[in-house]
Design an enzyme around this catalytic site. Structure first.
Site, PDB file in Angstrom:
ATOM      1  N   LYS A  87      22.455 -11.161  56.233  1.00  0.00           N
ATOM      2  CA  LYS A  87      21.627 -10.611  57.308  1.00  0.00           C
ATOM      3  C   LYS A  87      20.287 -10.103  56.772  1.00  0.00           C
ATOM      4  CE  LYS A  87      25.146  -9.433  60.711  1.00  0.00           C
ATOM      5  NZ  LYS A  87      25.825  -8.335  61.434  1.00  0.00           N
TER       6      LYS A  87
ATOM      7  N   LYS B  61      30.993 -24.104  61.994  1.00  0.00           N
ATOM      8  CA  LYS B  61      31.703 -23.345  63.006  1.00  0.00           C
ATOM      9  C   LYS B  61      30.861 -23.299  64.296  1.00  0.00           C
ATOM     10  CE  LYS B  61      33.006 -18.542  63.601  1.00  0.00           C
ATOM     11  NZ  LYS B  61      33.008 -17.198  63.052  1.00  0.00           N
TER      12      LYS B  61
ATOM     13  N   LYS C  38      27.525 -18.584  68.344  1.00  0.00           N
ATOM     14  CA  LYS C  38      26.763 -18.165  69.510  1.00  0.00           C
ATOM     15  C   LYS C  38      25.264 -18.249  69.265  1.00  0.00           C
ATOM     16  CE  LYS C  38      28.278 -13.362  68.635  1.00  0.00           C
ATOM     17  NZ  LYS C  38      28.988 -12.221  69.197  1.00  0.00           N
TER      18      LYS C  38
END
Ligand code: TRP
Length: 331
Positions: A113, A195, A198
């Site tokens: 992040k 994967k 979102k």
């Protein structure tokens, strides 16, 4: 016998995908009778990356309505919003003092992040695992259902618990990971090596729980398949395998049964059937979510009651912690 305590939380950020449904939401529903469940909407974790306030508020209620629409029953579990229970922040502060900067800097998700939000590497982002440890430890949790991306956070929560217990005496129960059953992993419809996420920038890669029927079917029609024409699950056929997995998860059958159902059929017909099956499951959930969202009084009552229940449990642990570390609490 007393039920074991299970804790899970979800962040109100981004649109949920069908992968979140099979991988998380459905498990919340399935586990709510077997365990004493605490389910939180982790809005305090969400603000470690920049959030639009109005959007954060809206997503919080939407998520609450969605979970209830999916079958999470506020009468059988404690469903609440993290920021409404002040002990999370309070315990996190205490746990900060037994957590080392070095171990937080080494966390994989923090490193990822930080790279993605280089302009906003705030203290909260680094402290995220400590807040998560506080979430878990406040409720004397026995089990935490975690996917692979949260395993390291659970490990650090265990380290912190052990360190505290070691220094101040037995205080926290040691949480264990609850390994979710297979079949929950859903890959991107455009790149089955990834994967389903979102935040994928390709709009056709992910199917959202909020997608309407036409959108769902269109995305499945455009899903990548593999060379050949056989509908079988195998390593050489990651696209078809993913679609079979999705079909099985939404039709409530095994992958083998799905293979049999589509034996001899073409890819076009197969993809349409997967899309229709998923859309059929989503339609009643979306309708119920919409109905709930028009009943704010009910949702607010759910949150009030959830926060009160969580507060009582959390207060017990925090008070014990304060006593152990020497915080004066009167008598
Ligand atoms: N970090 C988790 C996620 O993003 C959400 C979360 C917050 C959580 N607190 C938790 C999960 C405690 C399990 C237990 O998915």
């Amino acid at each position: 016998m007393e039920k074991k305590v299970l804790y899970s939380a979800v962040q109100p950020s981004g649109n949920l995908t069908i992968g979140n449904y099979t991988g998380a939401i459905r498990n919340w529903v399935a586990l709510q009778d077997e365990y004493e469940c605490f389910y939180a909407i982790a809005n305090m974790h969400a603000i470690t990356v920049r959030q639009e306030p109005a959007e954060l508020r809206r997503r919080t209620v939407e998520l609450l309505a969605l979970y209830i629409a999916c079958g999470v029953d506020p009468a059988r579990c404690t469903l609440y919003v993290q920021s409404q229970v002040p002990q999370h922040a309070e315990l996190a502060w205490v746990l900060n003092t037994i957590t080392y900067v070095g171990e937080m800097e080494r966390m994989t998700q923090f490193k990822d992040k930080s790279a993605r939000h280089a302009e906003n590497i705030n203290m909260g982002l680094m402290d995220y695992p400590v807040l998560m440890a506080a979430d878990i430890l406040l409720y004397q949790t026995d089990v935490v259902p975690v996917g692979i991306d949260q395993r390291q956070h659970l490990e650090i929560a265990r380290d912190i618990a052990a360190r505290f217990n070691n220094r101040y005496g037995e205080t926290f129960r040691m949480p264990e990971g609850y390994i979710l059953k297979a079949g929950a992993k859903i890959a991107s419809l455009q790149d089955p090596a990834k994967k389903m996420s979102k935040s994928d920038e390709n709009p056709n890669a992910s199917v959202f729980l909020s997608d309407d029927r036409d959108t769902v079917i269109r995305k499945f029609k455009r899903a990548v398949t593999d060379s050949g024409s056989e509908i079988v699950a195998s390593e050489e056929k990651p696209g078809v395998s993913n679609l079979l997995n999705i079909y099985a998860a939404f039709a409530g059958c095994t992958v083998e049964e799905a293979e049999r159902a589509f034996a001899g059929k073409g890819y076009g017909e197969f993809k349409l059937a997967v899309g229709e099956t998923v859309a059929d499951v989503l339609a009643p959930i979306q309708a119920e979510q919409k109905r709930l969202l028009s009943d704010k009084a009910y949702l607010n009552a759910v949150l009030k009651e959830g926060a009160e229940r969580a507060f009582k449990a959390a207060r017990r642990t925090l008070s014990k912690v304060y006593r152990k570390i020497g915080f004066y609490q009167g008598d």
